[in-house]
Design a protein around this motif. Sequence first.
Motif, PDB file in Angstrom:
ATOM      1  N   ALA A 186       0.890  -1.263  -0.167  1.00 41.42           N
ATOM      2  CA  ALA A 186       0.175   0.224  -0.098  1.00 41.42           C
ATOM      3  C   ALA A 186       0.943   1.142  -0.082  1.00 41.42           C
ATOM      4  O   ALA A 186       0.433   2.378  -0.746  1.00 41.42           O
ATOM      5  N   LEU A 187       1.873   1.056   0.667  1.00 46.51           N
ATOM      6  CA  LEU A 187       2.966   2.344   0.805  1.00 46.51           C
ATOM      7  C   LEU A 187       3.284   2.592  -0.684  1.00 46.51           C
ATOM      8  O   LEU A 187       3.752   3.601  -0.844  1.00 46.51           O
ATOM      9  N   VAL A 188       3.825   1.548  -1.129  1.00 41.90           N
ATOM     10  CA  VAL A 188       4.489   1.576  -2.640  1.00 41.90           C
ATOM     11  C   VAL A 188       3.550   2.325  -3.490  1.00 41.90           C
ATOM     12  O   VAL A 188       3.686   3.191  -4.331  1.00 41.90           O
ATOM     13  N   MET A 189       2.297   1.721  -3.343  1.00 41.19           N
ATOM     14  CA  MET A 189       1.232   2.241  -4.369  1.00 41.19           C
ATOM     15  C   MET A 189       0.974   3.841  -4.071  1.00 41.19           C
ATOM     16  O   MET A 189       0.888   4.521  -4.962  1.00 41.19           O
ATOM     17  N   PHE A 190       1.193   4.067  -2.817  1.00 40.85           N
ATOM     18  CA  PHE A 190       1.138   5.441  -2.226  1.00 40.85           C
ATOM     19  C   PHE A 190       2.290   6.421  -3.016  1.00 40.85           C
ATOM     20  O   PHE A 190       1.993   7.415  -3.663  1.00 40.85           O
ATOM     21  N   LEU A 245       8.162  -0.544 -10.578  1.00 44.30           N
ATOM     22  CA  LEU A 245       8.725  -1.699 -10.748  1.00 44.30           C
ATOM     23  C   LEU A 245       9.281  -2.289  -9.127  1.00 44.30           C
ATOM     24  O   LEU A 245       9.097  -3.683  -9.184  1.00 44.30           O
ATOM     25  N   ALA A 246       9.220  -1.603  -8.156  1.00 42.57           N
ATOM     26  CA  ALA A 246       9.185  -1.872  -6.938  1.00 42.57           C
ATOM     27  C   ALA A 246       7.853  -2.738  -6.398  1.00 42.57           C
ATOM     28  O   ALA A 246       8.082  -3.867  -5.652  1.00 42.57           O
ATOM     29  N   LEU A 247       6.874  -2.383  -7.100  1.00 41.77           N
ATOM     30  CA  LEU A 247       5.460  -3.092  -6.479  1.00 41.77           C
ATOM     31  C   LEU A 247       5.504  -4.489  -7.136  1.00 41.77           C
ATOM     32  O   LEU A 247       4.600  -5.318  -6.730  1.00 41.77           O
TER      33      LEU A 247
END
Length: 317
Positions: A186-190, A245-247
């Motif tokens: 969720a933090l990465v999508m943020f 890409l991290a997601l």
Amino acid sequence: MRIREGHLVSDSTEGAAGSSHRFRTTLLGYLALTKPRVIELLLVTTIPAMLLAGRGTVDPLLILNTLFGGLLAAAGANTLNCVADADIDKMMKRTERRPLARATVPRSHAFVFGIALSVASFFWLWWTTNLLSAHLAGATIAFYVLVYTLLLKRRTSQNVVWGGAAGCMPVMIGWSAVTGTIQWPALVMFLIIFFWTPPHTWALAMRYKEDYRAAGVPMLPAVATEQQVTKQILIYTWLTVIATLALALATGWLYAAVAIVAGTWFLVMAHQLYSGVRRGEAVKPLRLFLQSNNYLAVVFLALAVDSALALPTLFTV
């Protein structure tokens, strides 16, 4: 009775027609206060976030309830933003037709409308999802109105960088509605939306920089050179693609493949804009603005499909 265009028309008929027109104009005015096009971002990002959180096994009713609560929150925040910005909206060609700029809706009525929508969103999410999602929605509204609109927007050229955090919250709300927690995906999508917002917004602001100057709003393109602006756009575009890409650590191959291809395309556009400005060529920043919408939609659509199919994750984290 009156004669109009060769026909006999009663005063009562004209009065009814006038009342109907005023009612329609007012209704459309209240709808415009909520900025329906901005709310589209809610739909684009919330559903994929919920599907990723549940890996495709989310109750459809929970999705509908979360979307409705998020819609109320976004509508309330946007309405209160219009109330706070009513003075500068009158000075800008891009916003001069907004309801409060044209006095279609009384400012006091718009304020009550915005508060009512905001309160309704909190209680709706609390009732249908959980208290965490309700608090996140309330915090989003408060941040967008009090921090971005009233504090940052008219004082710093970095306004949309930090103010854009409000637009990132739908993914957090969607994730928390499913899990009751906030976890690293969720933090990465943020961060994806956080980094995406500056290039998206600044590309539009380059087109309307004279509007911002007239209104005294220090949007970056209004106070910096085009080369400085496009360099910042390029930096944030790279950060956006890296975050997508991290997601992929939490997704399957489908999302990863789309993120790579779409990210390459987005980077090419940003580099072309920056290079064109450096060479002194006439550039079209509005193209990047429009295509950035498509980029975000494609990435999150791939995330939704990947999650709905529950494809095996590429990595175990």
